[in-house]
Structures are given as structure tokens and as C-alpha cells.
Design a protein around this motif. Structure first.
Motif, short mmCIF file in Angstrom:
data_model
loop_
_atom_site.label_atom_id
_atom_site.label_comp_id
_atom_site.label_asym_id
_atom_site.label_seq_id
_atom_site.Cartn_x
_atom_site.Cartn_y
_atom_site.Cartn_z
N LEU A 283 -28.50 4.53 25.90
CA LEU A 283 -29.24 4.41 24.61
C LEU A 283 -28.77 3.59 23.55
CD1 LEU A 283 -30.45 8.00 24.30
CD2 LEU A 283 -31.72 6.08 24.99
N THR A 284 -27.25 3.75 23.27
CA THR A 284 -26.45 3.02 22.16
C THR A 284 -26.79 1.33 22.55
OG1 THR A 284 -24.49 3.38 23.19
CG2 THR A 284 -25.15 4.64 21.33
N THR A 285 -26.73 1.20 23.79
CA THR A 285 -26.65 -0.23 24.61
C THR A 285 -28.14 -0.72 24.23
OG1 THR A 285 -25.04 0.09 26.29
CG2 THR A 285 -26.70 -1.89 26.27
N VAL A 286 -29.06 -0.14 24.63
CA VAL A 286 -30.52 -0.74 24.14
C VAL A 286 -30.52 -0.75 22.50
CG1 VAL A 286 -33.13 -0.05 24.08
CG2 VAL A 286 -31.48 0.27 26.28
N ALA A 287 -30.07 0.12 21.89
CA ALA A 287 -30.24 0.04 20.38
C ALA A 287 -29.28 -1.12 19.74
CB ALA A 287 -29.70 1.35 19.56
N SER A 288 -28.30 -1.52 20.42
CA SER A 288 -27.38 -2.48 20.00
C SER A 288 -28.12 -3.77 20.24
CB SER A 288 -26.06 -2.49 20.80
OG SER A 288 -25.21 -1.46 20.38
N ILE A 289 -28.95 -3.97 21.47
CA ILE A 289 -29.58 -5.26 21.76
C ILE A 289 -30.90 -5.35 20.42
CG2 ILE A 289 -31.30 -6.39 23.25
CD1 ILE A 289 -30.17 -4.85 25.42
N LEU A 290 -31.31 -4.36 20.12
CA LEU A 290 -32.41 -4.37 19.06
C LEU A 290 -31.80 -4.70 17.58
CD1 LEU A 290 -34.60 -1.37 20.41
CD2 LEU A 290 -35.16 -3.61 20.74
N VAL A 291 -30.72 -3.91 17.54
CA VAL A 291 -30.00 -4.35 16.11
C VAL A 291 -29.39 -5.69 16.13
CG1 VAL A 291 -27.90 -3.77 14.70
CG2 VAL A 291 -29.29 -1.98 15.76
N GLY A 292 -28.91 -6.32 17.04
CA GLY A 292 -28.71 -7.49 17.05
C GLY A 292 -29.71 -8.68 16.82
N VAL A 293 -30.90 -8.27 17.38
CA VAL A 293 -32.19 -9.00 16.83
C VAL A 293 -32.37 -9.05 15.41
CG1 VAL A 293 -34.71 -9.51 17.08
CG2 VAL A 293 -33.47 -9.11 19.11
#
Length: 530
Positions: A283-293
Motif C-alpha cells: 500500500l505504501t508503494t502504491v501511495a508513493s507512486i501517487l505522491v510522486g506524481v
């Protein structure tokens, strides 16, 4: 190939660094972290001058930024894995050394070819620093106390990302410095960081036999680089729906699929696939992708908006980013202190994600007529949200994995955040170019074809050379298109909020990473122990 190499462990209850020693070591880490992040952003406002002086093409314009980011993103998993196997202190000094070499070559470059090669070396060094700084922190500091320091590092990351264009603009606008100092400015700070780490970072060392999965590293790097190269060229050099897209995306995915197969059978995989069975890591990996955007997209396109829509100089455009810097700095630091004090962290993830959504929606309302005061408030809101969210995602993952996987888990999050930012910026940039071309055609009619900023253009329009009526239209076009861009990006922030809601909060460990690792190894050595 098997080799005997150093790796750090700390005996439980012994060898823990004092708070003074931790702060001294952090000084070196923070300096190195800042210059590595700065390398990705400081050239943004200097690019037109660099291209003019070195007689570069528009393709080179894009690749001066892209090559460094590609090298940094693609090598993060390898650095993270090596941190689980080799001396962290040695690795972090090696990464800084590579960064110094790349920076010196870039600052003294005679032509664009040498500059591009030096940016690759810079990116490899920056990738190591980005991944290893957080890993070393986790090795020294228990998660229960990590919030106090993690907030500072989140602020350093944000300040380096957002302040880069400001520093670059000032250097370019200062006659006795110039664009070469955009690269050279990091050299003395990197050398200072190496010296500080040598004197202050003390992690006890033991030795054990390990294997490096070089085939997996090659496949991961090749696959990721192919996808990132595609994302930087699609919509510019060729259409998104084209044969080149099919070839590059298909080839990249095939390489990554082969990497997964190799990693699943490797004795010491670069990215241990089992960590994704951990719900928090996934979940934190997916969230990190979105935060990167949100993080990279917001800063890149706001800088362009200041110059093209509001007509500001590079230096003033950088100064206008300060509200976002301050918002990020305050929120990440305060949230870190509160996490350390009370031991609760999920509330700050959820609040940060919600505030980030609000910030994106507010910025979706901007246009060429938005007042500086309102704009500053909107940027501060986005900075506050990202500040509470970004570094605490890493904290949540580090707290939920075995100590021997700290390096891999940390680098995976850093890797996906960078990759999300790279692909997000490319995709949002294509959307922006399309909207600028469409709006220009609507408002300028037959003159749109010759208007600056048309589709595929990478040059900053020379607003001073435009007639007054055309100038106002071009500024309005970029203002409207940038607002629409944030509206397009808002769903990514909403998804990040939904993902964060499903992360389970677990009590923070009171032992450092090295202490936990020593305890786990001691327990594994006892027959029947679990």
C-alpha cells in the motif's frame, strides 16, 4: 559469485549511538541528501542558457534533465539491496564520490555529449544518496524515535526539490557565476558530507558471505530505463498510440517480467518479491507512486506557470515557490515531532493525503489572473499535505518489515516514488502541450501555428518579443492550461488518500534497525525459535 563483504550489525542493548552522535551523523546525511536532490532540479531555469552556449538541440534540452533522473531512478533498487549486504558507510561515501565526479565533469563540459554522460554519473551517485540516507537513518534510530528525524529529512527532500529552480535562476542571472555553477555548486557540499560521515557515522561491522544478483539488477535497470525513456519521448517525438510506443512499452514490460522471474529464484534478489506480501509495503508503494506524481508534477509545472503565464524572471519564479517550501518544512517537522511524542502515525498520513487533495483542487482554479496572495496560499496547502505524507509513508513501511529487509523496502518506496514522478511529469506534460495547442488554436486562429509554446515545443517563449495582444493571449492560454492540468492530476491525489486509509497502524519499534537485526539473527540461531 560469492564474496566475503562487510555488513553492519549492532548488538541488542549495546553499541547504540547517542543522540549527539546521531545528530552529528545526520548533518552529513542531510548535506548529501540536499545536493543529490538539488541535482535533479537546479538546471530547470538554466536550460535555455546551457543549450545556447553549447549549441545543443531541442532533444538535448529534454535529455539534460531526463538522463540524470533515469540513472537515479533505475539504480535505487541496486543501492538499496547492496545496503543490506555491504557497509552502509562505505556505500554512501561511494555514491557521494560518484556525484562529485559527475558534477565536476558537467561543470567543466566542453560540449553536450560530455554533459549528457556526466549527468548519468551524477544520477547514479544521486540514486545511491537518495536510497542510502533513509536506510542509514533506520539502522541508527528506532522507529519510535524516527519521526523526530524523519520529518527533517522530508523537509530536506522537499526543499531540495522545490528550491532547485530558485537557486538555478539566481546562478544564471548572476553574471560572475553562470550556468556552470548549477553543477559545480554541489561539489564542496558533497566533499563536506563525505568528511562529516567519515568522522561521525559509526556503525559496527561484521562479515558474512553474500551473493549479488547482477542479472536481476541488469534486467530491472534495463526494463525501467526503457519505460522511462518511452515516457519522456511519447507525445513529443512520437504519438502515444504508435508503433514506437508498442515496441518500447512491450520491450520494457517483457524485461521487467523476466526480472520478476529471475528475482523469484535468486538467492539474494535485488528486490525481494516476498516484501510485497506485506500489506503495508504494497500500500505504501502504491501511495508513493501517487505522491510522486503530485510532488514532481506540481513543482515542475508551477515553475513554468510563473514564467510563462505570469511573466516572471527565473529568480522571481523560484522565490514564488517559497510558500510551498515553508508549508512542507513546517508540516513534515511538526508531524515528525508529534509521531515521536505520541507514537501514532496513521492520522498524519490520512490528514496529509486529504490536505494534498485540497491543495490540488485549489491549484486547479488558477489562471493568468490569479493573485500572488491566493497562489501562495494554495501552494502552502499543497506543501503541507505532501510534507505530512511523503516521509511518513517510508516510516510506516520500515516499521513493518524484518530488519534484514529495511534496505530493500526503503529503496523500493524511493524507486517507485521517483518512477511515478518521472512518468507522471511526462504524461502531464503531454496533456499540457495538447491543451496549449488547442487553446492557442481557438484564441489565435491562423496565428496559432507560429505561437510559442505550441505542441512539441520545449523552449520557454520570449514573452518580451511578443506584441501586446498576442502576449496576453499566450499568458492566458498557459494559465488556463496549468489550472486544468492540476484538475487532471487531482484524481491521483484522491487515490493516494484512499490507499492510505487501508494502511493498518502498528506500534512503532523501540529498537534501531541494527539492533532488531541482531535480535532476529540471535533468535534464528536458537533451534526451534521463531
Amino acid at each position: 559469485m560469492t564474496a566475503t563483504v562487510p555488513a553492519e550489525t549492532t548488538k541488542v542493548g549495546a553499541g547504540r549511538m547517542s543522540r549527539r552522535e546521531v545528530l552529528q551523523a545526520l548533518s552529513g546525511l542531510m548535506v548529501g541528501m540536499f545536493v543529490s536532490i538539488l541535482a535533479s532540479t537546479v538546471v530547470a531555469n538554466a536550460l535555455p542558457r546551457i543549450i545556447a552556449d553549447l549549441n545543443g538541440t531541442q532533444t538535448v534540452y529534454t535529455w539534460i534533465v531526463t538522463t540524470e533522473l533515469l540513472a537515479m531512478t533505475a539504480t535505487v533498487p541496486l543501492w538499496g539491496k547492496m545496503a543490506d549486504l555491504y557497509s552502509k558507510k562505505l556505500l554512501i561515501q561511494l555514491s557521494l564520490g560518484l556525484f562529485v565526479i559527475g558534477s565536476l565533469i558537467a561543470g567543466l563540459t566542453p560540449n553536450v555529449e560530455v554533459l549528457l554522460a556526466s549527468r548519468v554519473v551524477q544520477g547514479i551517485g544521486a540514486g545511491g544518496m537518495t536510497a542510502l540516507a533513509t536506510i542509514v537513518m533506520a539502522a541508527m534510530i528506532p522507529p519510535r524515535e524516527l519521526g523526530r528525524y524523519a520529518g527533517i529529512f522530508g523537509a530536506v527532500f522537499g526543499v531540495g526539490t522545490i528550491a532547485g529552480p530558485l537557486i538555478g535562476g539566481v546562478l544564471v542571472d548572476t553574471s560572475w557565476l553562470g550556468w556552470r555553477w548549477c553543477f559545480l555548486i554541489g561539489v564542496p557540499f558533497s566533499l563536506l558530507s563525505i568528511v562529516l560521515l567519515q568522522r561521525t557515522l559509526h556503525l559496527p561491522v561484521t562479515r558474512r558471505k553474500v551473493k549479488i544478483d547482477w542479472l536481476g539488477a541488469l534486467l530491472i535497470t534495463s526494463g525501467v530505463s526503457t519505460v522511462l525513456v518511452w515516457s519522456s519521448l511519447a507525445g513529443n517525438k512520437f504519438a502515444w498510440a504508435s508503433g514506437w510506443t508498442a515496441l518500447m512499452v512491450g520491450g520494457g514490460l517483457a524485461l521487467l517480467a523476466l526480472a520478476v522471474w529471475v528475482e523469484s529464484r535468486a538467492a539474494e534478489p535485488i528486490v525481494p518479491l516476498e516484501i510485497f506480501r506485506n500489506r503495508t509495503v504494497s500500500l505504501t508503494t502504491v501511495a508513493s507512486i501517487l505522491v510522486g506524481v503530485a510532488m514532481f508534477g506540481g513543482t515542475v509545472f508551477l515553475s513554468q506557470y510563473f514564467q510563462l503565464s505570469l511573466g516572471k524572471s527565473p529568480t522571481v519564479a523560484g522565490l514564488m515557490s517559497l510558500p510551498m517550501i515553508l508549508g512542507l518544512l513546517v508540516s513534515s517537522t511538526v508531524a515528525g515531532q508529534l509521531i515521536t511524542k505520541y507514537g501514532r502515525w496513521k492520522r498524519y498520513l490520512v490528514t496529509g493525503a486529504a490536505v494534498m487533495v485540497v491543495g490540488m483542487l485549489l491549484l486547479a482554479t488558477i489562471d493568468a489572473g490569479t493573485s500572488v496572495v491566493l497562489l501562495s496560499v494554495y501552494m502552502a496547502v499543497l506543501g503541507i499535505g505532501v510534507g505530512m505524507l511523503m516521509q511518513n509513508l517510508v516510516l510506516a513501511a520500515q516499521n513493518d518489515v524484518p530488519a534484514h529487509e529495511l534496505g530493500a523496502a526503503t529503496s523500493v518506496l524511493t524507486f517507485f516514488r521517483s518512477m511515478g514522478g518521472t512518468i507522471g511529469v511526462s504524461a502531464l506534460g503531454a496533456v499540457l502541450a495538447n491543451r496549449v495547442a488547442t487553446l492557442s488554436a481557438e484564441k489565435l486562429g491562423p496565428l496559432a501555428g507560429g505561437a510559442p509554446g505550441g505542441e512539441g515545443s520545449t523552449e520557454v517563449p520570449d514573452l518580451s518579443a511578443l506584441p501586446e495582444p498576442v502576449l496576453r493571449i499566450i499568458q492566458d492560454v498557459y494559465g488556463t492550461a496549468t489550472g486544468e492540468l492540476f484538475l487532471v492530476a487531482t484524481p491521483f491525489a484522491v487515490l493516494a488518500l484512499l490507499v492510505v486509509l487501508f494502511i493498518r497502524e502498528k506500534p512503532l519499534h523501540t529498537l534501531s534497525g541494527d539492533e532488531r537485526r541482531a535480535r532476529e539473527e540471535a533468535a534464528a540461531a536458537v533451534p526451534g525459535a521463531h
